[in-house]
Design a protein around this motif. Sequence first.
Motif, PDB file in Angstrom:
ATOM      1  N   ARG A  11      45.938  62.108  41.509  1.00 25.44           N
ATOM      2  CA  ARG A  11      44.794  62.711  42.178  1.00 25.44           C
ATOM      3  C   ARG A  11      45.200  63.766  43.213  1.00 25.44           C
ATOM      4  O   ARG A  11      44.581  64.830  43.312  1.00 25.44           O
ATOM      5  CB  ARG A  11      43.977  61.613  42.868  1.00 25.44           C
ATOM      6  CG  ARG A  11      42.615  62.059  43.337  1.00 25.44           C
ATOM      7  CD  ARG A  11      41.596  62.013  42.240  1.00 25.44           C
ATOM      8  NE  ARG A  11      41.498  60.701  41.627  1.00 25.44           N
ATOM      9  CZ  ARG A  11      41.127  60.506  40.357  1.00 25.44           C
ATOM     10  NH1 ARG A  11      40.805  61.533  39.593  1.00 25.44           N
ATOM     11  NH2 ARG A  11      41.062  59.293  39.847  1.00 25.44           N
ATOM     12  N   ALA A  12      46.231  63.463  43.990  1.00 25.33           N
ATOM     13  CA  ALA A  12      46.607  64.356  45.091  1.00 25.33           C
ATOM     14  C   ALA A  12      46.945  65.761  44.592  1.00 25.33           C
ATOM     15  O   ALA A  12      46.694  66.752  45.279  1.00 25.33           O
ATOM     16  CB  ALA A  12      47.784  63.771  45.869  1.00 25.33           C
ATOM     17  N   ASP A  15      43.727  67.611  44.395  1.00 20.72           N
ATOM     18  CA  ASP A  15      42.901  67.626  45.608  1.00 20.72           C
ATOM     19  C   ASP A  15      43.344  68.742  46.550  1.00 20.72           C
ATOM     20  O   ASP A  15      43.618  68.524  47.721  1.00 20.72           O
ATOM     21  CB  ASP A  15      42.984  66.263  46.296  1.00 20.72           C
ATOM     22  CG  ASP A  15      41.874  66.076  47.330  1.00 20.72           C
ATOM     23  OD1 ASP A  15      40.964  66.929  47.389  1.00 20.72           O
ATOM     24  OD2 ASP A  15      41.936  65.086  48.080  1.00 20.72           O
ATOM     25  N   ARG A  16      43.425  69.944  46.016  1.00 20.07           N
ATOM     26  CA  ARG A  16      43.829  71.146  46.753  1.00 20.07           C
ATOM     27  C   ARG A  16      42.983  72.298  46.239  1.00 20.07           C
ATOM     28  O   ARG A  16      42.364  72.193  45.185  1.00 20.07           O
ATOM     29  CB  ARG A  16      45.313  71.468  46.470  1.00 20.07           C
ATOM     30  CG  ARG A  16      46.276  70.383  46.885  1.00 20.07           C
ATOM     31  CD  ARG A  16      47.704  70.803  46.567  1.00 20.07           C
ATOM     32  NE  ARG A  16      47.987  70.781  45.137  1.00 20.07           N
ATOM     33  CZ  ARG A  16      48.884  71.558  44.537  1.00 20.07           C
ATOM     34  NH1 ARG A  16      49.551  72.457  45.234  1.00 20.07           N
ATOM     35  NH2 ARG A  16      49.094  71.456  43.245  1.00 20.07           N
TER      36      ARG A  16
END
Length: 213
Positions: A11-12, A15-16
Motif C-alpha cells: 500500500r505505501a 500512497d504518494r
Amino acid sequence: MPRPAPAALGRAFFDRPAELVAPDLLGRTLVSDLPEGAVELRITEVEAYSGSADPAAHSYRGMTARNAVMFGEPGHVYVYFTYGMHFCANLVTGPGTTASGVLLRAGEIRSGEELARRRRPSSRSAVDLARGPARLASALGFDRAVNGVDACSPGTPVRILPGSPPEAAAVSAGPRTGVSSAADIPWRFWIADDPTVSPYRRHVPKKRRTPAG
DNA sequence: ATTAGGATCTTCT
DNA sequence: GAAGATCCTAATG
C-alpha cells in the motif's frame, strides 16, 4: 536478520502523489492472474492524473459511478470503458484518498504471450501486444470485472512485483497523450528507446457526422 | 512512416 | 446531445 523481500508492492508504494508513483512503476512487472491464465508484463509507459487540481483527470469534476474507485484507497485498479469499445486501466494513488491515479499506457509481455496473443489477434508483432493503454488492458484481460480490485491484498489477481525501476537517466517525460486539457503538463513517463512505448498522439476532437451539407 | 476516417456506446452536460 | 486518457484499416510517401 534481513526479512524476506515482499511478494508484491504494498500500500505505501501507492500512497504518494501520482506523478511520483508513475515513473517509479516503470520497469516493474505487472502480473495479471485471471481464471483464463496468467500474463506478466514489464511496464514501459505510464501517465499520472492528479485528482482535483488536474482538469485532465476523470476525477476532476467529482465522484461519479464511473470514477468512484479513484476516490477510494490507493493501490486499487481503476478500469474504465471508453470510445464505445475499449477498456483502460489505472492504479489508484495517494496521498490518501485524493482521487489520483496512474494510467498504464504500454508494456512488454514477459510471460503468457500465447494468451495475450489470443486476446489480441490483431497484433501482428509481439511489441504491439500491449503498445497503448487499451491494447495493454486487453492483453491482460482487464475489463469491468477488474475494476476496484485491490492490487495490494494477498492472493489478488493483479499485483506489481518489486523488481527494480530503471535508472533515472533512462526515463523520459513529456505531455500526456490524447488529453484535451492541461496538455502542457509533462506527466507522461516512458523508458527511453523502448520499442513497446506507444507513439505520441495529440488530442483531436472527433468530427461529427454531417447529416447534410 | 504518416495520415485520415470510421467504429461504437457510455458518460456526463 | 456531444465528446471521449483509443484502435484498426487503408491509402500514400
